[in-house]
Design an enzyme around this catalytic site. Sequence first.
Site, short mmCIF file in Angstrom:
data_model
loop_
_atom_site.label_atom_id
_atom_site.label_comp_id
_atom_site.label_asym_id
_atom_site.label_seq_id
_atom_site.Cartn_x
_atom_site.Cartn_y
_atom_site.Cartn_z
N SER A 128 48.84 37.28 32.63
CA SER A 128 49.00 37.03 34.06
C SER A 128 50.24 37.73 34.59
O SER A 128 51.20 37.95 33.88
CB SER A 128 49.14 35.53 34.33
OG SER A 128 49.37 35.33 35.71
N LYS A 182 44.32 30.76 30.55
CA LYS A 182 44.53 31.70 31.65
C LYS A 182 43.61 31.35 32.83
O LYS A 182 44.01 31.43 34.00
CB LYS A 182 44.26 33.14 31.18
CG LYS A 182 44.17 34.19 32.29
CD LYS A 182 45.51 34.42 32.95
CE LYS A 182 45.58 35.33 34.15
NZ LYS A 182 44.57 36.20 34.58
N HIS A 185 45.04 28.42 34.58
CA HIS A 185 46.20 28.95 35.31
C HIS A 185 45.73 29.52 36.65
O HIS A 185 46.30 29.24 37.70
CB HIS A 185 46.90 30.03 34.49
CG HIS A 185 47.80 30.93 35.29
ND1 HIS A 185 47.31 31.94 36.10
CD2 HIS A 185 49.15 30.97 35.45
CE1 HIS A 185 48.31 32.54 36.70
NE2 HIS A 185 49.43 31.98 36.32
N ASN A 186 44.68 30.32 36.61
CA ASN A 186 44.19 30.92 37.85
C ASN A 186 43.63 29.86 38.80
O ASN A 186 43.80 29.96 40.01
CB ASN A 186 43.10 31.95 37.56
CG ASN A 186 43.68 33.26 37.03
OD1 ASN A 186 44.76 33.27 36.45
ND2 ASN A 186 42.97 34.35 37.22
N GLU A 189 46.43 28.37 40.45
CA GLU A 189 46.91 29.36 41.43
C GLU A 189 46.09 29.26 42.73
O GLU A 189 46.65 29.32 43.84
CB GLU A 189 46.77 30.74 40.78
CG GLU A 189 47.14 31.93 41.61
CD GLU A 189 46.81 33.24 40.85
OE1 GLU A 189 47.16 33.37 39.66
OE2 GLU A 189 46.16 34.11 41.45
P1 NBP Z 1 39.54 47.27 35.97
O1 NBP Z 1 39.13 45.87 35.78
O2 NBP Z 1 39.38 47.89 37.29
O3 NBP Z 1 38.74 48.15 34.87
C1 NBP Z 1 38.89 49.54 34.84
C2 NBP Z 1 38.93 50.00 33.41
O4 NBP Z 1 37.75 49.61 32.71
C3 NBP Z 1 39.00 51.51 33.30
O5 NBP Z 1 39.82 51.85 32.23
C4 NBP Z 1 37.55 51.87 33.05
O6 NBP Z 1 37.39 53.11 32.45
C5 NBP Z 1 37.18 50.79 32.10
N1 NBP Z 1 35.74 50.65 31.88
C6 NBP Z 1 34.75 50.21 32.70
BR1 NBP Z 1 34.99 49.74 34.43
N2 NBP Z 1 33.55 50.21 32.13
C7 NBP Z 1 33.75 50.66 30.89
C8 NBP Z 1 32.89 50.89 29.79
N3 NBP Z 1 31.59 50.59 29.86
N4 NBP Z 1 33.43 51.37 28.67
C9 NBP Z 1 34.73 51.63 28.57
N5 NBP Z 1 35.60 51.44 29.57
C10 NBP Z 1 35.13 50.95 30.72
O7 NBP Z 1 41.05 47.48 35.48
P2 NBP Z 1 42.35 46.60 35.75
O8 NBP Z 1 42.43 46.12 37.16
O9 NBP Z 1 43.46 47.39 35.19
O10 NBP Z 1 42.13 45.31 34.84
C11 NBP Z 1 41.92 45.40 33.43
C12 NBP Z 1 41.61 44.02 32.91
O11 NBP Z 1 42.72 43.17 33.14
C13 NBP Z 1 40.43 43.36 33.59
O12 NBP Z 1 39.71 42.59 32.66
C14 NBP Z 1 41.08 42.46 34.61
O13 NBP Z 1 40.26 41.37 34.96
C15 NBP Z 1 42.32 42.03 33.88
N6 NBP Z 1 43.42 41.62 34.73
C16 NBP Z 1 43.72 42.26 35.88
C17 NBP Z 1 44.78 41.86 36.67
C18 NBP Z 1 45.13 42.59 37.92
O14 NBP Z 1 46.04 42.15 38.62
N7 NBP Z 1 44.46 43.68 38.24
C19 NBP Z 1 45.57 40.80 36.26
C20 NBP Z 1 45.29 40.19 35.05
C21 NBP Z 1 44.21 40.59 34.30
P3 NBP Z 1 37.24 54.44 33.35
O15 NBP Z 1 38.61 54.82 33.73
O16 NBP Z 1 36.58 55.40 32.45
O17 NBP Z 1 36.39 54.05 34.55
#
Ligand code: NBP
Length: 481
Positions: A128, A182, A185-186, A189
């Site tokens: 988080s 987690k 937690h959300n 939130e």
């Molecule tokens: P995203 O959730 O937007 O995912 C994008 C990533 O997933 C890219 O690296 C993309 O690769 C990859 N991907 C996808 Br889409 N499909 C794929 C597949 N079939 N095979 C391999 N790679 C694949 O990214 P994020 O916002 O950085 O979040 C990452 C994780 O962390 C998520 O699970 C999210 O829920 C969690 N999270 C996010 C936050 C936040 O604030 N954003 C906070 C806490 C947790 P590509 O580049 O090739 O498209």
Amino acid sequence: ALADIGVTGLAVMGANIARNLARHGHTVALHNRSASRVDELMTKHGSEGNFIPSASITEFVASLKRPRRALIMVQAGAATDAVIEQLADAMEPGDIIIDGGNALYTDTQRREKALRERGLHFVGAGISGGEEGALNGPSIMPGGSAESYEYVGPLLESVAAVVEGAPCCTYIGTDGSGHYVKMVHNGIEYADMQLIGEAYQLMTSAAGLSANEAAEVFAEWNSGVLESYLIEITSEVLGHTDAETGKPLVDVIVDAAGQKGTGRWTVKSALDLGVPVTGIAEAVFARAVSGSRELRAASQGLAGAELATSLTEIFPGTDVESFVADIHSALYASKVVAYAQGFDQLAAGSREYGWDLKLGDLARIWRGGCIIRAQFLGRISDAYAANPQLPSLLLDPYFRDAVESAAASWRRVVTVAAQLGVPAPGFSSALAYYDSVRAKRLPAALIQGLRDYFGAHTYERVDKPGHFHTQWSGDRSEISN
Ligand code: NBP
């Protein structure tokens, strides 16, 4: 040289965690489905530490020290399954896969079991703090076998937020526990944000404050018992002026709240476990109401029959300042209720899945890095340290006193909201919960009577043990079951 850990999935979260790891002296292998993200990270931040970029999963796995540690940061769901499959095929028994995405805990349970059967460790780590936290220190909630934590714990702890010298990361429990924690937690939130939203709406609609004045109030509140990241950024958002219109930005943002699902998951689990998390549920439903644009548009003409048009009509002599103080109390008391319910859910989940969650530790690792980070959590940690079997946070002396002293203000605020027709589902349902748990008698007695009438579901009696049924369609005599 080989990498200490690898990160696959280099969108915003993964890239920032990878940089955070590298900045802490770890050698980090990098991989992403589309190679461009690896190149981009190397170009922009390659100088921040030791990175080993790789073009394929096999190359990525081959660049890791044994036992290999690979952190997946891709979209939750099918993408995570696909990446796990590729990693598992390239890895060897004893290696560790960590999923840092927002996975549903039941998926984590399924994945952990499947990988365990293949001799691999699987750690479901809730992370988080958004992108900023990922880069500068998130709160990390890793679940998996105790053995796997020996391999990944120190690495994860080294990049987590630090509060009073302790990392905001600790071993949570087996299989899906980290993602479950987690998720709750959300959920908390969601409740916290809903309550803050109601406080803001009452300040502006009932007390007549401008967005800027409300921003000042929140800034002031951020130095008291409500001190928290969410209160701090509430002040920032409310104080921000839209460059295009010159109006407060909050007034030009469409009032339909989005959701990605963790709040809904929390409530679904709570329903399954029978835990009354009314605060989280109200918050999820309030977002759903806000997003029901057609319903809201069609309902514009509905009469409210409000009982007053101003605060002073309801409570003569009340000034804005004292009402704002009442809102502070209502917010604090409702927040205590929402957190108490969230921790009840954690306790219930722990019992259901045999996780042995340490509730005080969870509060402790949420003090920094995560979105609900707050001083307040230290009090929760203290409450569970004083009594690990505490049946509810509401019964801890500190919180009990806080809520009892806030109660009169809380009732005034709910009264004002009802009389003016300002929706305050979080404040009012939290108060109803408080009054329900402290009530001597609840109308559930009547409900049991009704259930017995139409379905012969039986009832218990206050004066003797056993289960009873009244023969409603016969002579109405009572029989013991
Ligand atoms: P995203 O959730 O937007 O995912 C994008 C990533 O997933 C890219 O690296 C993309 O690769 C990859 N991907 C996808 Br889409 N499909 C794929 C597949 N079939 N095979 C391999 N790679 C694949 O990214 P994020 O916002 O950085 O979040 C990452 C994780 O962390 C998520 O699970 C999210 O829920 C969690 N999270 C996010 C936050 C936040 O604030 N954003 C906070 C806490 C947790 P590509 O580049 O090739 O498209």
